[in-house]
Design a protein around this motif. Sequence first.
Motif, short mmCIF file in Angstrom:
data_model
loop_
_atom_site.label_atom_id
_atom_site.label_comp_id
_atom_site.label_asym_id
_atom_site.label_seq_id
_atom_site.Cartn_x
_atom_site.Cartn_y
_atom_site.Cartn_z
N VAL A 1 -11.47 -8.07 -2.86
CA VAL A 1 -11.73 -6.33 -2.79
C VAL A 1 -11.54 -5.67 -1.69
CG1 VAL A 1 -12.97 -4.91 -4.54
CG2 VAL A 1 -12.35 -7.91 -5.89
N LEU A 2 -10.93 -4.44 -1.65
CA LEU A 2 -11.79 -3.71 -0.97
C LEU A 2 -12.12 -2.28 -1.15
CD1 LEU A 2 -8.08 -3.38 1.74
CD2 LEU A 2 -10.39 -5.64 2.16
N VAL A 3 -13.28 -2.20 -1.39
CA VAL A 3 -13.96 -1.03 -1.44
C VAL A 3 -14.37 0.20 -0.08
CG1 VAL A 3 -16.21 -0.78 -1.48
CG2 VAL A 3 -16.16 -2.74 -2.08
N GLU A 4 -14.03 1.44 0.15
CA GLU A 4 -14.34 2.19 0.19
C GLU A 4 -15.31 2.51 1.31
OE1 GLU A 4 -17.08 5.35 -2.63
OE2 GLU A 4 -14.53 5.58 -2.48
N PRO A 5 -14.72 2.90 2.81
CA PRO A 5 -16.05 2.71 4.01
C PRO A 5 -17.79 3.50 3.29
CG PRO A 5 -13.77 3.10 4.38
CD PRO A 5 -14.14 3.21 3.09
N ASP B 1 -4.69 -3.95 -11.68
CA ASP B 1 -5.05 -2.70 -12.34
C ASP B 1 -6.28 -2.26 -12.20
OD1 ASP B 1 -2.67 -2.04 -11.15
OD2 ASP B 1 -1.00 -1.79 -13.18
N GLU B 2 -6.68 -2.74 -13.20
CA GLU B 2 -7.50 -2.24 -14.29
C GLU B 2 -9.40 -2.52 -13.20
OE1 GLU B 2 -10.23 -3.49 -18.36
OE2 GLU B 2 -9.24 -5.09 -17.51
N LEU B 3 -9.08 -3.62 -12.33
CA LEU B 3 -9.97 -4.17 -11.35
C LEU B 3 -10.30 -3.12 -9.91
CD1 LEU B 3 -9.97 -7.49 -10.60
CD2 LEU B 3 -11.87 -6.15 -11.78
N ALA B 4 -8.78 -2.03 -9.88
CA ALA B 4 -8.83 -1.38 -8.91
C ALA B 4 -9.20 -0.57 -9.30
CB ALA B 4 -7.22 -1.09 -8.57
N GLY B 5 -8.86 0.42 -10.29
CA GLY B 5 -9.32 1.25 -11.11
C GLY B 5 -11.04 1.48 -11.26
N GLN B 6 -11.77 1.18 -10.63
CA GLN B 6 -12.86 1.15 -10.87
C GLN B 6 -13.05 1.33 -9.87
OE1 GLN B 6 -14.29 0.19 -13.64
NE2 GLN B 6 -12.03 -0.31 -14.12
N PRO B 7 -14.92 2.47 -9.54
CA PRO B 7 -15.52 2.94 -8.99
C PRO B 7 -15.11 2.39 -7.45
CG PRO B 7 -16.41 3.87 -10.89
CD PRO B 7 -15.11 2.31 -11.06
N VAL C 1 -0.48 -6.02 -4.92
CA VAL C 1 -1.34 -5.48 -3.83
C VAL C 1 -1.47 -4.06 -4.94
CG1 VAL C 1 -2.23 -3.72 -2.32
CG2 VAL C 1 -0.85 -5.92 -2.13
N HIS C 2 -3.00 -4.10 -5.58
CA HIS C 2 -3.56 -3.49 -6.38
C HIS C 2 -4.03 -1.99 -6.51
CE1 HIS C 2 -2.03 -6.06 -10.03
NE2 HIS C 2 -2.28 -7.33 -8.65
N ARG C 3 -3.61 -1.03 -6.24
CA ARG C 3 -4.27 -0.13 -5.98
C ARG C 3 -4.36 0.94 -6.96
NH1 ARG C 3 -1.34 1.59 -0.20
NH2 ARG C 3 -2.06 -0.47 0.66
N PRO C 4 -5.48 2.00 -6.67
CA PRO C 4 -5.56 2.76 -7.84
C PRO C 4 -4.73 4.18 -8.27
CG PRO C 4 -7.58 2.83 -6.71
CD PRO C 4 -6.05 2.25 -5.57
N GLY C 5 -4.32 4.74 -9.45
CA GLY C 5 -2.96 5.39 -9.28
C GLY C 5 -1.84 4.41 -9.75
N PRO C 6 -0.55 5.25 -10.13
CA PRO C 6 -0.14 4.67 -10.28
C PRO C 6 1.26 4.35 -9.28
CG PRO C 6 -0.03 6.73 -11.29
CD PRO C 6 -1.04 6.75 -10.37
N HIS C 7 1.54 2.41 -9.57
CA HIS C 7 1.74 2.03 -8.36
C HIS C 7 3.23 1.11 -8.69
CE1 HIS C 7 -1.97 -0.15 -8.99
NE2 HIS C 7 -1.08 -1.32 -8.56
N GLU C 8 3.62 0.34 -8.21
CA GLU C 8 4.96 -0.68 -8.19
C GLU C 8 4.03 -2.09 -7.62
OE1 GLU C 8 8.38 -0.44 -6.41
OE2 GLU C 8 8.88 1.55 -7.52
N HIS C 9 4.08 -3.00 -9.03
CA HIS C 9 3.61 -4.45 -8.52
C HIS C 9 4.59 -5.47 -7.11
CE1 HIS C 9 0.95 -2.91 -12.24
NE2 HIS C 9 0.59 -3.50 -11.21
#
Length: 347
Positions: free
Chosen positions: A274-278, A244-250, A339-347
């Motif tokens: 790691v998937l980065v925004e286009p 979650d910490e990594l997914a919350g990075q810019p 899968v970890h994504r920015p914001g609240p989500h289930e693991h």
Amino acid sequence: MGETYDMGDHGHGHGHAHGAGGHAGHSHGVSADADRRWLAIALTLITVFMAAEVAVGIIASSLALISDAAHMLTDAASIVLALVAMRLSARPARGGFTYGLKRAEILSAQANGLTLLLLGAWLAYEAVRRLISPPEVEGGLMLATALVGIAVNLAATWCLSKANRSSLNVEGAYQHILNDLFAFIGTAVAALIVVLTGFARADAIATLVVVALMVKAGYGLVRDSGRIFLEAAPAGFDPDAIGDELAGQPSVVEIHDLHVWTITSGEPALSAHVLVEPGGDCHAVRRHLQHLLRARHGIGHATLQVDHLGEDVDAADLLQITTPSAEPPEHCDDAHGPVHRPGPHEH
């Protein structure tokens, strides 16, 4: 553009995939600066006294002395492990042993733990038998030997305090000897009781105290080595929290296939996709995540595969990724973990 990069390598050219050949900048296993001479002196002191204590314990019919000697065997083993690990850690990885022989320490630790548990079980049986029917105990000889044991353990503790205790193996041996020092103090108290009161069962009671220390140490070794062999996350590491910490990075859209494990004691490792925004800077994101892992979690061996969103999935899956409520698509044939994504989500 995607990249796979090991945190220890900063000298390869850029391309679609980056190799992970170098490991400069992080220390693996036992520190090469640990002082072998101090360890060897402590080992000699312990081994010589251990042999003498077994002989005296048999002559004095003291199970407490024999159990103390058995506990000292674990001290000697821990020092030997530190010495062996120093040499093995200096050997470069080659052939099929891509991590070298670092886990020889873990194999030895597990064998040492099992031996402690088996020996503790036998001593506990003998102690209970002596509580029921106590034999004659030479309290004076027992007391003298225990006092010498305290002096030897103090000397060995001082020797190890002079060595490099930044090595986890050296620190482990140091703690083992401190533990043994307490056991000798208990034996000396039991011997004094025998001399002053003639209460022979004090010997068996002191043995049970030593057995408790042996079981605690043995269980800890088996548990910790088992976690390493099962590739479990190191104690104190929460993979979900790290993800979650990594997914919350810019610029990070998603973290998946995250694995945290231990190569050998004190050497955590991590890998992740790691998937980065286009349009995001893959290289800058990778450098930022590596710095974060090293600074906040002490993970110096991290392999990150970084891709732009959509590079490794088809158009239908890309539409699912951009829909927050949708199920995450599969990114590999055998995906592992949440899968970890920015914001609240289930693991």
